[in-house]
Motif scaffolding. Structure first.
Motif, PDB file in Angstrom:
ATOM      1  N   ILE A   1     -11.730  -7.770  -8.394  1.00 63.08           N
ATOM      2  CA  ILE A   1     -12.354  -7.250  -7.021  1.00 63.08           C
ATOM      3  C   ILE A   1     -13.577  -6.465  -7.077  1.00 63.08           C
ATOM      4  O   ILE A   1     -14.086  -6.026  -6.166  1.00 63.08           O
TER       5      ILE A   1
ATOM      6  N   MET B   1      -8.422   4.772   2.098  1.00 71.11           N
ATOM      7  CA  MET B   1      -7.886   4.941   0.728  1.00 71.11           C
ATOM      8  C   MET B   1      -8.777   5.849  -0.130  1.00 71.11           C
ATOM      9  O   MET B   1     -10.042   5.673   0.044  1.00 71.11           O
TER      10      MET B   1
ATOM     11  N   GLY C   1      -9.000  -1.514   3.568  1.00 71.03           N
ATOM     12  CA  GLY C   1      -9.520  -0.652   2.717  1.00 71.03           C
ATOM     13  C   GLY C   1      -9.818   0.693   3.162  1.00 71.03           C
ATOM     14  O   GLY C   1     -10.365   1.465   2.919  1.00 71.03           O
TER      15      GLY C   1
ATOM     16  N   HIS D   1     -14.857  -4.322   1.321  1.00 67.72           N
ATOM     17  CA  HIS D   1     -13.781  -4.949   1.849  1.00 67.72           C
ATOM     18  C   HIS D   1     -14.012  -6.077   2.828  1.00 67.72           C
ATOM     19  O   HIS D   1     -13.234  -6.452   3.589  1.00 67.72           O
TER      20      HIS D   1
ATOM     21  N   GLU E   1       0.590   4.899  -4.435  1.00 73.44           N
ATOM     22  CA  GLU E   1       0.594   3.849  -5.344  1.00 73.44           C
ATOM     23  C   GLU E   1      -0.140   4.108  -6.728  1.00 73.44           C
ATOM     24  O   GLU E   1      -1.004   4.696  -6.831  1.00 73.44           O
ATOM     25  N   LYS E   2       0.522   3.408  -7.833  1.00 72.83           N
ATOM     26  CA  LYS E   2      -0.317   3.183  -9.252  1.00 72.83           C
ATOM     27  C   LYS E   2      -1.668   2.671  -8.699  1.00 72.83           C
ATOM     28  O   LYS E   2      -1.702   1.567  -7.982  1.00 72.83           O
ATOM     29  N   TYR E   3      -2.706   3.081  -9.424  1.00 73.21           N
ATOM     30  CA  TYR E   3      -3.852   2.415  -8.826  1.00 73.21           C
ATOM     31  C   TYR E   3      -4.160   1.338 -10.227  1.00 73.21           C
ATOM     32  O   TYR E   3      -4.524   1.649 -11.383  1.00 73.21           O
ATOM     33  N   LEU E   4      -4.536   0.191  -9.713  1.00 72.18           N
ATOM     34  CA  LEU E   4      -4.750  -0.861 -10.719  1.00 72.18           C
ATOM     35  C   LEU E   4      -6.007  -0.970 -10.737  1.00 72.18           C
ATOM     36  O   LEU E   4      -6.911  -1.334  -9.920  1.00 72.18           O
TER      37      LEU E   4
ATOM     38  N   LYS F   1      -3.051   5.933   0.153  1.00 77.98           N
ATOM     39  CA  LYS F   1      -3.473   4.948   1.243  1.00 77.98           C
ATOM     40  C   LYS F   1      -2.736   5.369   2.430  1.00 77.98           C
ATOM     41  O   LYS F   1      -1.729   6.016   2.486  1.00 77.98           O
TER      42      LYS F   1
ATOM     43  N   HIS G   1      -7.709 -10.112  -6.129  1.00 79.38           N
ATOM     44  CA  HIS G   1      -7.132 -10.169  -5.049  1.00 79.38           C
ATOM     45  C   HIS G   1      -6.422 -11.962  -4.863  1.00 79.38           C
ATOM     46  O   HIS G   1      -7.337 -12.648  -4.436  1.00 79.38           O
TER      47      HIS G   1
ATOM     48  N   LEU H   1      -2.154  -7.863  -5.076  1.00 79.02           N
ATOM     49  CA  LEU H   1      -3.229  -7.507  -6.348  1.00 79.02           C
ATOM     50  C   LEU H   1      -2.572  -8.275  -7.465  1.00 79.02           C
ATOM     51  O   LEU H   1      -1.362  -8.168  -7.712  1.00 79.02           O
TER      52      LEU H   1
ATOM     53  N   GLN I   1     -15.483  -9.682  -2.977  1.00 71.73           N
ATOM     54  CA  GLN I   1     -15.519  -8.820  -1.613  1.00 71.73           C
ATOM     55  C   GLN I   1     -16.794  -7.693  -1.872  1.00 71.73           C
ATOM     56  O   GLN I   1     -17.019  -7.398  -2.972  1.00 71.73           O
TER      57      GLN I   1
ATOM     58  N   ILE J   1      -3.340   5.857  -6.107  1.00 73.65           N
ATOM     59  CA  ILE J   1      -4.328   5.698  -5.047  1.00 73.65           C
ATOM     60  C   ILE J   1      -3.325   6.221  -3.776  1.00 73.65           C
ATOM     61  O   ILE J   1      -2.217   5.972  -3.841  1.00 73.65           O
TER      62      ILE J   1
ATOM     63  N   GLU K   1      -0.203  -5.937   1.295  1.00 78.45           N
ATOM     64  CA  GLU K   1      -0.263  -6.011   2.629  1.00 78.45           C
ATOM     65  C   GLU K   1       0.281  -7.557   3.043  1.00 78.45           C
ATOM     66  O   GLU K   1       0.164  -8.603   2.400  1.00 78.45           O
TER      67      GLU K   1
HETATM   68  C1  MV4 Z   1      -5.382  -1.070  -4.410  1.00 84.22           C
HETATM   69  C2  MV4 Z   1      -6.332  -1.072  -5.221  1.00 84.22           C
HETATM   70  C3  MV4 Z   1      -5.970  -0.802  -6.555  1.00 84.22           C
HETATM   71  N1  MV4 Z   1      -4.754  -0.217  -6.720  1.00 84.22           N
HETATM   72  N2  MV4 Z   1      -4.218  -0.483  -4.573  1.00 84.22           N
HETATM   73  C4  MV4 Z   1      -8.287  -2.588  -0.764  1.00 84.22           C
HETATM   74  C5  MV4 Z   1      -8.030  -2.941   0.679  1.00 84.22           C
HETATM   75  C6  MV4 Z   1      -6.593  -3.008   0.668  1.00 84.22           C
HETATM   76  N3  MV4 Z   1      -6.058  -4.343   1.221  1.00 84.22           N
HETATM   77  C7  MV4 Z   1      -5.924  -2.779  -0.635  1.00 84.22           C
HETATM   78  N4  MV4 Z   1      -7.130  -2.577  -1.666  1.00 84.22           N
HETATM   79  C8  MV4 Z   1      -7.126  -2.139  -2.759  1.00 84.22           C
HETATM   80  N5  MV4 Z   1      -5.503  -1.682  -3.062  1.00 84.22           N
HETATM   81  C9  MV4 Z   1      -3.834  -0.224  -5.515  1.00 84.22           C
HETATM   82  N6  MV4 Z   1      -2.502   0.165  -5.939  1.00 84.22           N
HETATM   83  C10 MV4 Z   1      -7.593  -1.856  -5.126  1.00 84.22           C
HETATM   84  C11 MV4 Z   1      -7.905  -2.037  -3.823  1.00 84.22           C
HETATM   85  C12 MV4 Z   1      -9.233  -2.694  -3.517  1.00 84.22           C
HETATM   86  C13 MV4 Z   1      -9.556  -3.851  -3.309  1.00 84.22           C
HETATM   87  C14 MV4 Z   1      -8.430  -4.931  -3.209  1.00 84.22           C
HETATM   88  C15 MV4 Z   1      -8.756  -6.142  -2.608  1.00 84.22           C
HETATM   89  C16 MV4 Z   1     -10.031  -6.742  -2.809  1.00 84.22           C
HETATM   90  C17 MV4 Z   1     -11.017  -5.753  -2.941  1.00 84.22           C
HETATM   91  C18 MV4 Z   1     -10.758  -4.346  -3.195  1.00 84.22           C
HETATM   92  C19 MV4 Z   1     -12.033  -3.520  -3.383  1.00 84.22           C
HETATM   93  C20 MV4 Z   1     -11.774  -2.054  -3.825  1.00 84.22           C
HETATM   94  C21 MV4 Z   1     -10.386  -1.870  -3.803  1.00 84.22           C
END
Ligand code: MV4
Length: 448
Positions: free
Chosen positions: A436, A168, A165, A235, A200-203, A158, A208, A277, A232, A156, A287
């Motif tokens: 999430i 991204m 959000g 976001h 970042e590696k995408y999870l 960012k 959350h 995460l 959510q 991902i 964050e």
């Molecule tokens: C991510 C992720 C998957 N992998 N980072 C979205 C908001 C920001 N705070 C970080 N976010 C995400 N970061 C990695 N490496 C997926 C999200 C994300 C998400 C995170 C928290 C709550 C809801 C979300 C909805 C979509 C994506």
């Protein structure tokens, strides 16, 4: 201790702060726009100052007008609530220059956490586990492709100036990454005036989970466990609960101690939230929020503490009123955000509230600035209330939430209440089995 605090906010959070002030014998000053002359926070405060017209940019976001209001009323400190100027380092600096105390962390801490790359570097150095990714910013496409190969797809992209959000883009392979890198950069440039991005590696299916921390600004800090905020939409959090349904006491103690030690090391002052995460038993820092959060009441419910009171104490140079050993979890709490929005589109539904009846009884807290006859203005956030329930365990909290939602009446505008009534029927929600992505999928299945 302060004699008088100005609250640079509106709505339910302004009431929340006024209530803490009153219990502490501190006078409160409300500020308001012309659109909020009849708002509850103006009525409930000891004094009020009109600071400008309806647009937030000319009222609740105007540093000069808020500082003027402090000088006129003799307020010694400002509580920013959440949103508006709550994470604005320049505002904190300006208050300092005028000899006014900001109830919150230093401008340096706000600045560090406001830049996501610096925040991650800082947390990593402090021993907080992070998502695998680039070491700092990714300057060009060649570097992006090389880093992605090293960490493995999906990745991902960012924006360092992003958060919540925005800016991204995920990518499942090299060709997708080329598009994601370019668009993330362009969006970041347009939205924040800063096109620096990181990888970042995408999870794929995380939860959350955020840890509430609290520091005294003198090198002492505690944690108050976690909140699961996975539910959510775009976001925007919809429902939050504490403790997290899948977090064990051992995991909580471990990640909590890591977070508390990290913020103690930097001399952090006041309330803060470290966002992770959580996937397959592991926490990955994403964050840090340097403010009191909307969902703080679920933490207050299970720990029996008043976080706003603690913020005010620490800002006045007093110690926190508890130690880590004294903090113990009692039961389970759930918050739902009541928005003046029409489901399923979630379009804002401002207008006059004809009837308002707040639920009550054991374990029920309704934080809202509504009253019958109030006209919800169209200029601000659509959050009109937070319903927080507390029970001895999660099933009791769920039953109480269902019961309280049945008592709550908001007539005259559309609200998100019907969505919660439907949501609480879902086995996955009853079992705490959601990531999430659960809510968006459910909304699509319900409403297409
Ligand atoms: C991510 C992720 C998957 N992998 N980072 C979205 C908001 C920001 N705070 C970080 N976010 C995400 N970061 C990695 N490496 C997926 C999200 C994300 C998400 C995170 C928290 C709550 C809801 C979300 C909805 C979509 C994506």
């Amino acid at each position: 201790m302060f004699d008088k605090i100005l609250i640079a906010n509106r709505g339910e959070i302004a009431l929340r702060v006024i209530r803490a002030c009153r219990e502490m014998g501190i006078r409160s000053v409300a500020v308001h726009s012309t659109a909020d002359a009849d708002a509850m926070h103006v009525r409930m405060a000891d004094e009020s100052v009109c600071i400008g017209p309806a647009p937030a940019s000319e009222s609740y976001l105007s540093m000069a007008r808020i500082i003027s209001a402090c000088e006129i009323t003799g307020a010694q400190a400002v509580h920013p609530g959440y949103g508006f100027l709550s994470e604005n380092a320049a505002f904190v600096q300006a208050l300092e220059d005028h000899g006014i105390t900001f109830i919150g962390p230093t401008s340096d801490h706000i600045r560090i956490m406001g830049d996501k790359i610096t925040a991650k570097d800082t947390m990593k150095a402090l021993g907080v586990p992070c998502v695998p990714g680039s070491d700092g910013g990714v300057p060009d496409m060649a570097t992006a492709l090389r880093v992605a190969e090293a960490i493995g797809y999906p990745v991902i992209v960012k924006a360092t100036a992003g958060g919540g959000g925005r800016g991204m883009k995920a990518a499942h392979g090299a060709s997708e990454l080329e598009v994601a890198f370019r668009t993330a950069r362009a969006e970041a440039k347009a939205a924040f005036g800063n096109d620096e991005v990181y990888l970042e590696k995408y999870l794929e299916r995380p939860r959350h989970i955020e840890i509430q921390i609290f520091g005294d600004g003198k090198g002492n800090a505690v944690h108050l466990g976690e909140r699961d905020c996975s539910l959510q939409r775009r976001h925007q959090k919809v429902l939050e609960e504490a403790p997290g349904p899948v977090i064990t006491p051992k995991m909580r103690a471990e990640i909590g101690a890591t977070c508390a030690a990290a913020v103690a090391r930097i001399g952090y002052a006041g309330a803060g939230t470290i966002e992770f995460l959580y996937e397959d038993g592991r926490f990955y820092f994403i964050e840090m929020n340097t403010r009191l959060q909307v969902e703080h009441p679920v933490t207050e419910a299970i720990f029996g503490v008043d976080l706003v009171r603690e913020q005010i104490r620490v800002a006045a140079g007093m110690p926190m009123s508890f130690t880590q050993d004294e903090l113990e979890i009692n039961g389970h709490a759930i918050e739902v955000r009541i928005n003046a929005e029409k489901v399923p589109g979630f379009s804002p539904s401002p207008g006059r509230v004809r009837m308002y009846h707040a639920p009550g009884g054991l374990g029920v807290r309704m934080d809202s600035a509504l009253y019958a006859g109030y006209a919800i203005p169209p200029y601000y956030d659509s959050l009109i209330g937070k319903l927080i329930v507390h029970g001895r365990d999660r099933p009791e909290a769920l039953a109480r939430l269902r019961r309280a939602l049945g008592e709550l009446v908001v007539d005259g505008v559309d609200t998100t209440m019907p969505m919660f009534r439907a949501l609480l029927q879902e086995p996955d929600i009853q079992n705490g089995e959601y990531s999430i992505h659960w809510l968006e999928r459910w909304l699509a299945s319900q409403f297409g």
